[in-house]
Design a protein around this motif. Structure first.
Motif, PDB file in Angstrom:
ATOM      1  N   ALA A  41       0.826  -1.210   0.000  1.00 13.29           N
ATOM      2  CA  ALA A  41       0.000   0.000   0.000  1.00 13.29           C
ATOM      3  C   ALA A  41       0.861   1.261   0.000  1.00 13.29           C
ATOM      4  CB  ALA A  41      -0.926   0.005   1.210  1.00 13.29           C
ATOM      5  N   GLY A  42       2.020   1.169   0.652  1.00 17.12           N
ATOM      6  CA  GLY A  42       2.890   2.334   0.743  1.00 17.12           C
ATOM      7  C   GLY A  42       2.301   3.431   1.625  1.00 17.12           C
ATOM      8  N   LYS A  43       1.560   2.996   2.641  1.00 18.54           N
ATOM      9  CA  LYS A  43       0.932   3.969   3.552  1.00 18.54           C
ATOM     10  C   LYS A  43       1.141   3.501   4.990  1.00 18.54           C
ATOM     11  CE  LYS A  43      -2.624   4.406   0.061  1.00 18.54           C
ATOM     12  NZ  LYS A  43      -2.523   5.633  -0.696  1.00 18.54           N
ATOM     13  N   PRO A  44       1.084   4.419   5.946  1.00 20.46           N
ATOM     14  CA  PRO A  44       1.290   4.017   7.335  1.00 20.46           C
ATOM     15  C   PRO A  44       0.078   3.261   7.900  1.00 20.46           C
ATOM     16  CG  PRO A  44       0.811   6.358   7.212  1.00 20.46           C
ATOM     17  CD  PRO A  44       0.921   5.873   5.801  1.00 20.46           C
ATOM     18  N   GLU A  59      -7.431   7.051  -4.367  1.00 18.57           N
ATOM     19  CA  GLU A  59      -6.964   7.103  -5.757  1.00 18.57           C
ATOM     20  C   GLU A  59      -7.440   5.923  -6.605  1.00 18.57           C
ATOM     21  OE1 GLU A  59      -5.138   6.783  -3.046  1.00 18.57           O
ATOM     22  OE2 GLU A  59      -3.318   5.573  -3.324  1.00 18.57           O
ATOM     23  N   VAL A  60      -7.828   4.819  -5.955  1.00 23.31           N
ATOM     24  CA  VAL A  60      -8.290   3.669  -6.750  1.00 23.31           C
ATOM     25  C   VAL A  60      -9.746   3.307  -6.426  1.00 23.31           C
ATOM     26  CG1 VAL A  60      -6.023   2.648  -7.171  1.00 23.31           C
ATOM     27  CG2 VAL A  60      -7.212   2.119  -5.057  1.00 23.31           C
ATOM     28  N   ARG A  61     -10.369   4.147  -5.596  1.00 26.57           N
ATOM     29  CA  ARG A  61     -11.730   3.839  -5.140  1.00 26.57           C
ATOM     30  C   ARG A  61     -12.679   3.621  -6.310  1.00 26.57           C
ATOM     31  NH1 ARG A  61     -15.202   7.196  -0.618  1.00 26.57           N
ATOM     32  NH2 ARG A  61     -17.106   5.943  -0.798  1.00 26.57           N
ATOM     33  N   GLU A  62     -12.621   4.554  -7.249  1.00 29.50           N
ATOM     34  CA  GLU A  62     -13.544   4.507  -8.372  1.00 29.50           C
ATOM     35  C   GLU A  62     -13.431   3.186  -9.144  1.00 29.50           C
ATOM     36  OE1 GLU A  62     -14.306   7.316 -12.099  1.00 29.50           O
ATOM     37  OE2 GLU A  62     -13.429   8.325 -10.347  1.00 29.50           O
ATOM     38  N   LEU A  63     -12.200   2.676  -9.207  1.00 32.74           N
ATOM     39  CA  LEU A  63     -11.943   1.474  -9.994  1.00 32.74           C
ATOM     40  C   LEU A  63     -12.527   0.211  -9.364  1.00 32.74           C
ATOM     41  CD1 LEU A  63      -8.186   2.102 -10.891  1.00 32.74           C
ATOM     42  CD2 LEU A  63     -10.137   2.337 -12.414  1.00 32.74           C
ATOM     43  N   TYR A  64     -12.410   0.115  -8.024  1.00 31.83           N
ATOM     44  CA  TYR A  64     -12.714  -1.187  -7.416  1.00 31.83           C
ATOM     45  C   TYR A  64     -13.803  -1.179  -6.345  1.00 31.83           C
ATOM     46  CZ  TYR A  64      -8.649  -2.589 -10.034  1.00 31.83           C
ATOM     47  OH  TYR A  64      -7.794  -2.842 -11.060  1.00 31.83           O
ATOM     48  N   GLU A  65     -14.377  -0.008  -6.071  1.00 34.14           N
ATOM     49  CA  GLU A  65     -15.367   0.035  -4.990  1.00 34.14           C
ATOM     50  C   GLU A  65     -16.552  -0.896  -5.278  1.00 34.14           C
ATOM     51  OE1 GLU A  65     -17.071   3.833  -4.027  1.00 34.14           O
ATOM     52  OE2 GLU A  65     -17.580   3.123  -2.007  1.00 34.14           O
ATOM     53  N   GLY A  91       3.428   9.258  -0.268  1.00 35.73           N
ATOM     54  CA  GLY A  91       3.172  10.637  -0.686  1.00 35.73           C
ATOM     55  C   GLY A  91       3.330  10.922  -2.166  1.00 35.73           C
ATOM     56  N   SER A  92       3.858   9.937  -2.951  1.00 38.68           N
ATOM     57  CA  SER A  92       3.959  10.261  -4.372  1.00 38.68           C
ATOM     58  C   SER A  92       3.345   9.151  -5.233  1.00 38.68           C
ATOM     59  CB  SER A  92       5.418  10.503  -4.762  1.00 38.68           C
ATOM     60  OG  SER A  92       6.201   9.448  -4.306  1.00 38.68           O
TER      61      SER A  92
END
Ligand code: ADP
Length: 654
Positions: A41-44, A59-65, A91-92
């Motif tokens: 995930a690259g997130k804390p 950022e990917v919600r629309e794709l897989y929700e 962050g990037s």
């Protein structure tokens, strides 16, 4: 299973080398996740745990929700195999390729209560595959030589396909996994093995692990090295014992392990996590969670080997090969390309095919417009160009000619991604062609002069028939004779040069005294009276050679001395006996030859400065001399000082 062990097992899976995240099916709030998931995930952790699942993954919600919602609704798993997405990691934005499963977990009534997200990252593998694609592209553009390499690459491709299938199998197993966390673990796509005691007695092993090890459940209860003697000595085994001794967790990445495979021991590769198993603070065993990565490792090794092989093929090719990207910038230049262009690979990167520092020319010397450059044509039309010759003028003014083949490198959608250009240096061939053309004009000019003079003499004789004085008659006949001799000499030179180039120049050796030879070849000069000839040295020697040909060499050298050193009254012929040869030197006291020309004057068609006008010739005399001497196994050369004279010498083996 003991509750603490179960706890341990759960901890193990949380540390497994596969990303896992557990959501509440109703609220979609994340309840549990492991480190691997965080890594992908690259997130804390705080950003995800206890949060609505889509909050950190906007950022990917629309794709897989919808897909995730659907899993909760239908109770059917959702699989995504090697999908590309842009994730915001640390962050990037990052382009990643992942394989993931939304796996429903049901209670006894069959109601979906949790959803497990399993995820593996495939970015590197996908990249490796793309590289193969690029390599294949290079190959299509390159030469026949590379066809074998091509076959290897397609093998490689099928191997990767196989490894893809493995991932697919993994997914299938995931799909079958049970609602219960423990069953999930037992049927997990990761292999799990639990050891106990200092001898590492095999205590628990799941199906996936047995499948990998190539053994059945009978290994349970045996010490590791007894149950699996084949793995003795593998570093991964030492690492395992080390975990038991120190209690420190450790991981392995692409570790080789000898594994019984269909009755044969084979090296296979694994990513694994070793975790100490604790009971009341004491180390009682070790848990091993492993994922096999043999296919990927082998594919990569193969790719590297192929890359290396391709590299060595490219580097030993007699052709220059340059690969350019879509904007015409070189991305690769092989050794020969660097050599032909006289620049290093780094310098190649800085220049494009239409760089203004390098003038491209047509064969006729006119500038080559950008639109006619083979690379431009290829990029424009997508069609290959074959054997186009172009001239390149280097920044320092030197000019070379190359013959170019160019082909486009196309992507999957047929778009032109760049081009491959292969070329050979044809400067020598071009120069020879140019020389030949020059020669033809020189030769026709040379032949015309005596013909004109002969014609004039004959016309006069014709007109003056009957009333001609004996003196005039003698003069005209002499003129006609000289012209004829000149013509005959020229034609002989032409014929000889032709014979040499066709390999029809035969040496017919006899033994004769050198004095006889020196006598004959000087006669015509002595009778002209313009030059004095001094013969000195070992004149009585006998030599074995083709007398007629050596005579021709001497006549040529003497004629040149007369022709190019007319002021020099004296011509010296010196005969010197050497250990295994005789050296004959013809020295004049003429203008001499500049040092930068002496290395060329024995070349075919070579003539030094022709500005002297009537100092004419075909540029063949010294070339023929050199060929004759070479055929005799001797050497020929010249020493000359401008303003003092020249010494042409040759040796003949005794
Ligand atoms: P060519 O038919 O033009 O005489 P050669 O092969 O005999 O051709 O000679 C090549 C060139 O070498 C000549 O054009 C001339 O410039 C130079 N050369 C040959 N012999 C002498 C010499 N003795 N002194 C100065 N220059 C010479």
């Amino acid at each position: 299973m003991h509750p603490t062990e179960f706890q341990n097992l759960q901890n193990m899976v949380l540390q497994a080398p596969i990303g896992i995240c557990l959501l509440d099916a109703k609220t979609m709030v994340t309840e549990l996740l492991n480190d691997k998931f965080l890594e992908v995930a690259g997130k804390p952790r705080e950003a995800i745990i206890g949060k609505f699942y889509w909050e950190p993954f906007a950022e990917v919600r629309e794709l897989y929700e919808d897909a995730l919602k659907n899993v909760a609704l239908t109770g059917e798993a959702y699989h995504a195999n090697e999908v590309e997405m842009v994730l915001i990691r640390h962050g990037s934005e990052e382009q990643v390729v992942v394989t993931f499963v939304y796996n429903p977990i049901k209670d006894d009534s069959g109601k979906v209560v949790k959803i497990a997200v399993w995820v593996v990252e495939n970015t590197l593998q996908a990249r490796a595959r793309n590289e193969i694609g690029a390599l294949n592209d290079r190959l299509t553009g390159a030469n026949r030589e590379m066809q074998t390499a091509n076959t290897d690459l397609s093998l490689l491709n099928s191997e990767l396909l196989l490894s893809n299938k493995n991932i697919h199998l993994l997914n299938l197993r995931l799909q079958e996994s049970e609602t219960d966390f423990k069953r999930l673990v037992e049927q997990a796509p990761v292999a799990i093995l639990v050891f106990r005691g200092p001898d590492m007695v095999i205590d628990l092993v799941n199906l996936a692990m047995l499948e990998i090890l190539g053994h059945d459940a009978s290994i349970i209860g045996k010490p590791l090295l007894e149950g699996l003697p084949e793995i003795k000595g593998a570093p991964a085994v030492d690492q395992l014992f080390h975990v038991f001794q120190t209690g420190e967790a450790s991981d392995g990445n692409e570790e080789p392990v000898p594994i019984m495979t269909n009755g044969v021991i084979e090296t296979r590769y694994f990513n694994f996590s070793y975790r100490p198993l604790l009971e009341k603070g004491k180390i009682i065993g070790v848990m091993d969670v492993a994922v096999e990565v043999t296919a990927q490792v082998l594919a990569r090794k193969n790719l590297e080997a192929n890359e290396q092989r391709l590299q060595s093929i490219l580097d030993t090719m007699a052709e220059g090969v340059v690969i350019v990207n879509a904007s015409g910038q070189p991305t690769y230049a092989n050794t020969m390309a660097q050599q032909i262009m006289g620049i290093s690979e780094e310098q190649f990167h800085d220049r494009t095919y239409n760089d203004t520092k390098w003038h491209n020319e047509r064969i006729d010397g006119t500038p080559l417009p950008r639109e006619e450059h083979p690379m431009y044509v290829v990029m424009r039309t997508g069609l290959a160009v074959f054997d186009q010759e172009i001239g390149i003028v280097w920044p320092d003014g030197e000019k070379i000619f190359i013959s170019v083949n160019a082909a486009p490198l196309t992507g999957l959608e047929g778009q032109i991604n760049g081009g491959i250009i292969s070329f050979t240096d044809v400067t020598a061939r071009r120069k020879l062609l140019q020389q030949k053309e020059d020669f033809i004009s020189v030769a026709s000019h040379e032949l015309r002069t005596p013909v004109t003079s002969l014609k004039a003499a004959l016309q006069l004789l014709d007109r003056m028939q009957g009333n001609i004085t004996p003196e005039v008659l003698a003069k005209l006949l002499a003129q006609a004779n000289r012209s004829l001799n000149k013509l005959s000499d020229l034609i002989t030179s032409l014929l000889n040069s032709n014979r040499i180039s066709q390999g029809r120049f035969l040496v017919n050796k006899t033994t004769f005294p050198i004095s006889a030879l020196l006598q004959d070849c000087c006669q015509h000069i002595l009778s002209a009276g313009s030059h004095e000839i001094i013969r000195q040295g070992d004149l009585e020697m006998q030599i074995t050679a083709d007398e007629q040909q050596i005579d021709q060499v001497l006549v040529n050298l003497l004629n040149n001395a007369v022709k190019y050193a007319p002021q020099s009254r004296r011509i010296i012929i010196n005969v010197e006996r050497q250990i295994k040869a005789v050296k004959i030197t013809v020295t004049d006291q003429g203008p001499g030859i500049p040092a930068d020309q002496t290395s060329h004057i024995f070349e075919r068609y070579y003539q030094a400065d022709r500005s002297g006008g009537e100092l004419s010739g075909l540029g063949l005399g010294l070339y023929i001399c050199a060929e004759i001497i070479e055929k005799h196994g001797g050497e020929i050369g010249v020493e000359s000082t401008v303003g003092q004279g020249s010494s042409f010498w040759f040796t003949l083996p005794l």
